[in-house]
Design a protein around this motif. Sequence first.
Motif, PDB file in Angstrom:
ATOM      1  N   ARG A 187       0.751  -1.268   0.255  1.00 25.87           N
ATOM      2  CA  ARG A 187       0.191  -0.248   0.021  1.00 25.87           C
ATOM      3  C   ARG A 187       1.283   1.525  -0.268  1.00 25.87           C
ATOM      4  O   ARG A 187       0.049   2.286  -0.454  1.00 25.87           O
ATOM      5  CB  ARG A 187      -0.752   0.014   1.699  1.00 25.87           C
ATOM      6  N   ASP A 188       2.570   0.685   0.924  1.00 31.25           N
ATOM      7  CA  ASP A 188       2.817   2.530   0.969  1.00 31.25           C
ATOM      8  C   ASP A 188       3.650   2.792   0.020  1.00 31.25           C
ATOM      9  O   ASP A 188       3.825   3.574  -0.783  1.00 31.25           O
ATOM     10  CB  ASP A 188       3.840   2.184   2.298  1.00 31.25           C
TER      11      ASP A 188
ATOM     12  N   VAL B 247       1.169   4.007  -3.126  1.00 31.22           N
ATOM     13  CA  VAL B 247       0.550   5.878  -2.861  1.00 31.22           C
ATOM     14  C   VAL B 247       2.065   6.283  -3.304  1.00 31.22           C
ATOM     15  O   VAL B 247       1.597   7.175  -3.791  1.00 31.22           O
ATOM     16  CB  VAL B 247       0.723   5.553  -1.130  1.00 31.22           C
TER      17      VAL B 247
END
Length: 192
Positions: A64-65, A68
Amino acid sequence: MKRLILDSIFAGLMIGFGCIVYIIVPDHTIGSFLFGFGLLTVVIQQKKLFTGMVGYANSWLQVRDLAVAIAGNLFAIGLLCWAFARFSGLALDTEALADAKFSEPWYAALLRAIGCGVMMFLAVDGWRKTSKAIAVLMPVMIFILCGFDHCIANYGYMAMAGRFFHPNLLIWIAGNAIGSQLMSRIGGHLSK
């Protein structure tokens, strides 16, 4: 999450300035050295660049990081490079460069992106271990002078040419991740 988004936008902007100076400077060796300003600023400021983070990802929770970060990086570099190419009056013609990057067969694009991933991991890891600018600048110069494909920088060149998607972008992202992860794993085994 807000901090991650802002840090990834900042990192994209810094790599964008590296792309701009590389295109403006006629000598590729000098341009590759000056491009290193972007990554050097990112590591000194501890911002979030996908290609600097991916080698350290060791769990699916970090995906997820990474997603992003790459979204923020691509948004910022795309906007900056597109705006500078259209409105700054600087000679930022990257049509031929974009055409060359787009005409690479998938296996060449992947191999060049893996090479860049290796160099990016070495640059960031070198900074983490030594805090010396040379540890960042040398791998950056190597990946640029070898013609390796950096997914974020290539997107900056694409945006300068007014192009915002090509399937090779996905190959470059995958190759950068593979190269960085390989170098991280090899380094981890060697240190044991």
